[in-house]
Design a protein around this motif. Structure first.
Motif, PDB file in Angstrom:
ATOM      1  N   THR A  10     -16.624 -36.675 -25.744  1.00 28.23           N
ATOM      2  CA  THR A  10     -15.935 -35.297 -26.012  1.00 28.23           C
ATOM      3  C   THR A  10     -15.239 -35.845 -27.506  1.00 28.23           C
ATOM      4  O   THR A  10     -15.103 -36.872 -27.933  1.00 28.23           O
ATOM      5  CB  THR A  10     -14.803 -35.092 -25.148  1.00 28.23           C
ATOM      6  OG1 THR A  10     -14.068 -36.094 -25.229  1.00 28.23           O
ATOM      7  CG2 THR A  10     -15.428 -34.755 -23.986  1.00 28.23           C
ATOM      8  N   PRO A  11     -15.262 -34.781 -28.327  1.00 29.58           N
ATOM      9  CA  PRO A  11     -14.705 -34.761 -29.755  1.00 29.58           C
ATOM     10  C   PRO A  11     -12.878 -35.315 -29.679  1.00 29.58           C
ATOM     11  O   PRO A  11     -12.481 -35.376 -28.560  1.00 29.58           O
ATOM     12  CB  PRO A  11     -14.690 -33.553 -30.321  1.00 29.58           C
ATOM     13  CG  PRO A  11     -15.711 -32.951 -29.289  1.00 29.58           C
ATOM     14  CD  PRO A  11     -15.506 -33.370 -28.063  1.00 29.58           C
ATOM     15  N   HIS A  12     -12.595 -35.802 -30.731  1.00 27.49           N
ATOM     16  CA  HIS A  12     -11.315 -36.158 -30.771  1.00 27.49           C
ATOM     17  C   HIS A  12     -10.471 -34.869 -30.785  1.00 27.49           C
ATOM     18  O   HIS A  12     -10.863 -33.822 -31.444  1.00 27.49           O
ATOM     19  CB  HIS A  12     -11.352 -36.733 -32.226  1.00 27.49           C
ATOM     20  CG  HIS A  12      -9.747 -37.236 -32.543  1.00 27.49           C
ATOM     21  ND1 HIS A  12      -9.372 -38.796 -32.351  1.00 27.49           N
ATOM     22  CD2 HIS A  12      -8.622 -36.712 -33.413  1.00 27.49           C
ATOM     23  CE1 HIS A  12      -8.341 -38.787 -32.877  1.00 27.49           C
ATOM     24  NE2 HIS A  12      -7.713 -37.710 -33.421  1.00 27.49           N
ATOM     25  N   ARG A  13      -9.509 -35.007 -30.092  1.00 25.56           N
ATOM     26  CA  ARG A  13      -8.599 -33.910 -29.769  1.00 25.56           C
ATOM     27  C   ARG A  13      -7.344 -33.839 -30.871  1.00 25.56           C
ATOM     28  O   ARG A  13      -6.477 -34.725 -30.799  1.00 25.56           O
ATOM     29  CB  ARG A  13      -7.986 -33.890 -28.423  1.00 25.56           C
ATOM     30  CG  ARG A  13      -9.066 -33.842 -27.403  1.00 25.56           C
ATOM     31  CD  ARG A  13      -8.525 -33.959 -25.949  1.00 25.56           C
ATOM     32  NE  ARG A  13      -7.774 -35.440 -26.039  1.00 25.56           N
ATOM     33  CZ  ARG A  13      -7.226 -36.139 -24.744  1.00 25.56           C
ATOM     34  NH1 ARG A  13      -7.412 -35.463 -23.550  1.00 25.56           N
ATOM     35  NH2 ARG A  13      -6.869 -37.473 -25.001  1.00 25.56           N
ATOM     36  N   VAL A  14      -7.294 -32.578 -31.514  1.00 25.36           N
ATOM     37  CA  VAL A  14      -6.391 -32.559 -32.600  1.00 25.36           C
ATOM     38  C   VAL A  14      -5.611 -31.074 -31.969  1.00 25.36           C
ATOM     39  O   VAL A  14      -6.080 -30.152 -31.918  1.00 25.36           O
ATOM     40  CB  VAL A  14      -6.689 -31.981 -33.995  1.00 25.36           C
ATOM     41  CG1 VAL A  14      -5.867 -31.999 -35.007  1.00 25.36           C
ATOM     42  CG2 VAL A  14      -7.643 -33.491 -34.630  1.00 25.36           C
ATOM     43  N   VAL A  15      -4.188 -31.348 -31.950  1.00 22.73           N
ATOM     44  CA  VAL A  15      -3.478 -30.460 -31.376  1.00 22.73           C
ATOM     45  C   VAL A  15      -2.593 -30.022 -32.603  1.00 22.73           C
ATOM     46  O   VAL A  15      -1.772 -30.779 -33.263  1.00 22.73           O
ATOM     47  CB  VAL A  15      -2.561 -30.549 -30.120  1.00 22.73           C
ATOM     48  CG1 VAL A  15      -1.648 -29.512 -30.053  1.00 22.73           C
ATOM     49  CG2 VAL A  15      -3.509 -30.708 -29.096  1.00 22.73           C
ATOM     50  N   ILE A  16      -2.519 -28.627 -33.382  1.00 21.24           N
ATOM     51  CA  ILE A  16      -1.651 -28.349 -34.182  1.00 21.24           C
ATOM     52  C   ILE A  16      -0.534 -27.305 -33.536  1.00 21.24           C
ATOM     53  O   ILE A  16      -1.035 -26.252 -32.851  1.00 21.24           O
ATOM     54  CB  ILE A  16      -2.541 -27.573 -35.528  1.00 21.24           C
ATOM     55  CG1 ILE A  16      -3.693 -28.493 -35.980  1.00 21.24           C
ATOM     56  CG2 ILE A  16      -1.586 -26.830 -36.495  1.00 21.24           C
ATOM     57  CD1 ILE A  16      -4.596 -28.013 -37.088  1.00 21.24           C
ATOM     58  N   VAL A  17       0.589 -27.768 -33.817  1.00 23.13           N
ATOM     59  CA  VAL A  17       1.770 -26.706 -33.557  1.00 23.13           C
ATOM     60  C   VAL A  17       2.477 -26.064 -34.650  1.00 23.13           C
ATOM     61  O   VAL A  17       2.937 -26.514 -35.316  1.00 23.13           O
ATOM     62  CB  VAL A  17       2.785 -27.730 -32.617  1.00 23.13           C
ATOM     63  CG1 VAL A  17       3.769 -26.580 -32.147  1.00 23.13           C
ATOM     64  CG2 VAL A  17       2.143 -28.367 -31.298  1.00 23.13           C
ATOM     65  N   GLY A  18       2.114 -24.615 -34.740  1.00 23.21           N
ATOM     66  CA  GLY A  18       2.472 -23.943 -35.719  1.00 23.21           C
ATOM     67  C   GLY A  18       1.276 -23.372 -36.576  1.00 23.21           C
ATOM     68  O   GLY A  18       0.809 -24.264 -37.113  1.00 23.21           O
ATOM     69  N   VAL A  37     -10.010 -28.623 -32.186  1.00 25.14           N
ATOM     70  CA  VAL A  37      -8.593 -28.416 -32.516  1.00 25.14           C
ATOM     71  C   VAL A  37      -8.006 -27.276 -31.555  1.00 25.14           C
ATOM     72  O   VAL A  37      -8.454 -26.307 -31.120  1.00 25.14           O
ATOM     73  CB  VAL A  37      -8.895 -27.679 -34.090  1.00 25.14           C
ATOM     74  CG1 VAL A  37      -7.398 -27.224 -34.411  1.00 25.14           C
ATOM     75  CG2 VAL A  37      -9.372 -28.937 -34.863  1.00 25.14           C
ATOM     76  N   THR A  38      -6.912 -27.558 -31.125  1.00 20.48           N
ATOM     77  CA  THR A  38      -6.142 -26.551 -30.497  1.00 20.48           C
ATOM     78  C   THR A  38      -4.713 -26.311 -31.143  1.00 20.48           C
ATOM     79  O   THR A  38      -4.038 -27.019 -31.791  1.00 20.48           O
ATOM     80  CB  THR A  38      -5.714 -26.985 -29.058  1.00 20.48           C
ATOM     81  OG1 THR A  38      -6.945 -27.444 -28.298  1.00 20.48           O
ATOM     82  CG2 THR A  38      -4.799 -25.986 -28.260  1.00 20.48           C
ATOM     83  N   VAL A  39      -4.774 -24.957 -31.633  1.00 19.01           N
ATOM     84  CA  VAL A  39      -3.632 -24.463 -32.214  1.00 19.01           C
ATOM     85  C   VAL A  39      -2.669 -23.727 -31.578  1.00 19.01           C
ATOM     86  O   VAL A  39      -2.986 -22.457 -30.690  1.00 19.01           O
ATOM     87  CB  VAL A  39      -4.182 -23.248 -33.509  1.00 19.01           C
ATOM     88  CG1 VAL A  39      -2.975 -22.902 -34.432  1.00 19.01           C
ATOM     89  CG2 VAL A  39      -5.027 -24.121 -34.505  1.00 19.01           C
ATOM     90  N   VAL A  40      -1.484 -23.997 -31.443  1.00 21.09           N
ATOM     91  CA  VAL A  40      -0.476 -23.411 -30.448  1.00 21.09           C
ATOM     92  C   VAL A  40       0.726 -22.731 -31.322  1.00 21.09           C
ATOM     93  O   VAL A  40       1.228 -23.560 -32.276  1.00 21.09           O
ATOM     94  CB  VAL A  40       0.205 -24.558 -29.573  1.00 21.09           C
ATOM     95  CG1 VAL A  40       1.272 -23.810 -28.408  1.00 21.09           C
ATOM     96  CG2 VAL A  40      -0.921 -25.180 -29.056  1.00 21.09           C
ATOM     97  N   ASP A  41       0.833 -21.556 -31.137  1.00 21.02           N
ATOM     98  CA  ASP A  41       2.032 -20.971 -31.838  1.00 21.02           C
ATOM     99  C   ASP A  41       2.849 -19.946 -30.826  1.00 21.02           C
ATOM    100  O   ASP A  41       2.263 -19.460 -29.845  1.00 21.02           O
ATOM    101  CB  ASP A  41       1.480 -20.195 -32.956  1.00 21.02           C
ATOM    102  CG  ASP A  41       2.653 -19.813 -34.142  1.00 21.02           C
ATOM    103  OD1 ASP A  41       2.634 -20.282 -35.245  1.00 21.02           O
ATOM    104  OD2 ASP A  41       3.521 -19.030 -33.917  1.00 21.02           O
ATOM    105  N   GLN A  42       4.038 -19.873 -31.200  1.00 22.58           N
ATOM    106  CA  GLN A  42       4.736 -19.059 -30.143  1.00 22.58           C
ATOM    107  C   GLN A  42       4.809 -17.437 -30.500  1.00 22.58           C
ATOM    108  O   GLN A  42       5.070 -16.505 -29.802  1.00 22.58           O
ATOM    109  CB  GLN A  42       6.483 -19.163 -30.325  1.00 22.58           C
ATOM    110  CG  GLN A  42       6.963 -19.219 -31.709  1.00 22.58           C
ATOM    111  CD  GLN A  42       8.408 -19.846 -31.648  1.00 22.58           C
ATOM    112  OE1 GLN A  42       9.122 -19.673 -30.536  1.00 22.58           O
ATOM    113  NE2 GLN A  42       9.033 -19.981 -32.824  1.00 22.58           N
ATOM    114  N   ARG A  43       4.035 -17.110 -31.602  1.00 20.21           N
ATOM    115  CA  ARG A  43       3.675 -15.666 -32.072  1.00 20.21           C
ATOM    116  C   ARG A  43       2.262 -15.803 -32.278  1.00 20.21           C
ATOM    117  O   ARG A  43       1.581 -16.544 -32.499  1.00 20.21           O
ATOM    118  CB  ARG A  43       4.421 -15.478 -33.270  1.00 20.21           C
ATOM    119  CG  ARG A  43       5.906 -15.127 -32.963  1.00 20.21           C
ATOM    120  CD  ARG A  43       6.755 -14.700 -34.381  1.00 20.21           C
ATOM    121  NE  ARG A  43       8.313 -14.397 -33.869  1.00 20.21           N
ATOM    122  CZ  ARG A  43       8.905 -15.401 -33.791  1.00 20.21           C
ATOM    123  NH1 ARG A  43       8.615 -16.660 -33.842  1.00 20.21           N
ATOM    124  NH2 ARG A  43      10.224 -14.996 -33.528  1.00 20.21           N
TER     125      ARG A  43
END
Length: 431
Positions: A10-18, A37-43
């Protein structure tokens, strides 16, 4: 229990917060890379924060400076977007946890969580003096400004009417200067002839700065010009006197109390709790004291960028907390991740390239400092406008904002003067 090991093949997991300027730039720069890539934002939206004050002062609509994150990233199959509020980071397990209990594993984490306004130990002032960092902040301030004029129109008591027509801005950086100038334009130009009892032009706009001059980061001659331009608009500028108290009735500074129904805070910021999540050193504003390659101390798999971090800028102090710097950091992080996956694990120091400083004063004046050349007045205003339109996302938004500014410049009319989402707190504030 969450399995944090990377599944085989599986690919390298990059999590971006914001998904602010830094986080979104990092995600865009990793499009089509061999990473998940997973992008997590509260809005659910990316916000063009430099123009947020124009929403607060009825110049632009919210939809003209904000875009759904999912829409912006829809074409990139290796990027997933999640709506959620991150509450903690487990650096040992390499996971983040959200407020709704979801646990997300990462191989590389990018924290671009931004900042909120800071009240220097006086958080009890916030209900009376809202800051400006989100669309919710902007609509709250717009509501208070417009409602103050409406209440003044039917207020029989002269003292109370004067307080309703007094607008205090605390902090004379670019945001404070831009808000003060725009409110002055609104009162003296846009609202002219629309009321029968009050004259909006009699409104007092007061800009309070604890330092020695407005726009302290600009060259002294541009700072002096900005103050003269503000005063020409009718703004009262008070320097060298920090605010001592904010209440529902007004502001205390320089040994006196000024009655004001509308107070706007533009004096400082406080970073997100990222430093606490990682248990790493932070500066006075709560920003992570990052390594020169933008990693968190002791955590080479975690990058911190934008307003989340304080980064040395050679012998020029620290990298400024502005949008171009965050975008450059996002690009740097993406390049570093690509290099690591290619086998180059040597840290690459971040080098900031300063493009210049810009600030507008009202609808026909601005100051710009590109280092090698400076402009002020109407020419600077055009340069300021072109620079901001260039960085907006999408042709429709660029055209809409350009047409709004042109129409306001010619006619003085602002189409976004809508009082919305009235709540009990605002009613109590303006009684």
């Amino acid at each position: 229990m969450t399995d944090t090991a990377t599944p085989p093949n599986t690919p390298h997991r990059v999590v971006i917060v914001g998904a602010g300027f830094g986080g979104l730039e990092a995600a865009n720069s990793l499009r089509n890379a061999d990473v998940a890539v997973t992008v997590v934002d509260q809005r659910n939206h990316h916000l063009f924060q430099p123009l947020l004050y124009q929403v607060a002062t009825s110049t632009l609509a919210t939809s003209e400076i904000a875009w759904p994150i999912r829409h912006l990233l829809r074409k990139y199959k290796n990027i997933k977007t999640l709506l959620g509020t991150v509450e903690s980071v487990d650096t040992a397990a390499r996971t983040i946890s959200t407020a709704d209990g979801e646990v997300i594993a990462y191989d590389t984490l990018v924290l671009a969580t931004g900042a909120r306004h800071a009240y220097f130990g006086h958080d009890d002032w916030e209900p009376f003096a809202p800051g400006l960092k989100t669309l919710e902040d902007a609509t709250t301030i717009r509501r208070r400004i417009l409602t103050a004029f409406e209440k003044a129109e039917r207020e029989p008591d002269p003292a109370r009417r004067a307080a309703l027509l007094t607008f205090v801005i605390i902090g004379a950086g670019p945001t404070g200067v831009e808000i003060a100038g725009t409110i002055a334009d609104l009162a003296r130009d846009t609202l002219k002839g629309e009321f029968r009892v009050i004259d909006p032009a009699t409104a007092q706009v007061i800009l309070i700065e604890g330092g020695a001059r407005v726009l302290g980061a600009f060259a002294p001659d541009l700072s002096a010009y900005a103050q003269r331009a503000l005063e020409k608009l009718g703004v009262q500028v008070h320097l060298g006197n920090p605010v001592m108290k904010c209440t529902a009735d007004g502001v205390e500074y320089a040994g006196k109390f000024v009655g004001a129904a509308t107070i706007i805070w533009a004096a400082g910021v406080q970073a997100s709790p990222a430093a606490k999540w990682l248990d790493v050193p932070a500066d006075r504003a709560g920003r992570v004291v990052a390594n020169d390659d933008l990693t968190a101390p002791g955590h080479p798999d975690i990058f911190v960028i934008g307003d989340t971090a304080t980064v040395k800028n050679g012998d020029k102090g620290t990298v400024p907390g502005i949008a171009p710097a965050a975008k450059q950091q996002g690009i740097h992080v993406a390049k570093a991740i690509r290099a690591r996956l290619a086998g180059d694990i040597a840290p690459k120091p971040f080098r900031y390239r300063h493009a210049g400083d810009l600030a507008t004063i009202g609808k026909r004046a601005a100051v710009t400092d590109f280092g090698w050349i400076k402009f002020k007045g109407y020419v600077a205003w055009w340069l300021w406008g072109l620079a901001h339109i260039y960085f907006l996302i999408g042709v429709r938004n660029r055209l809409a904002v350009a047409m709004s500014w042109l129409w306001i410049s010619v006619s003085g009319t602002r189409s976004a003067r809508l009082i919305t989402q009235k709540d009990a707190a605002d009613e109590d504030h303006l009684k």
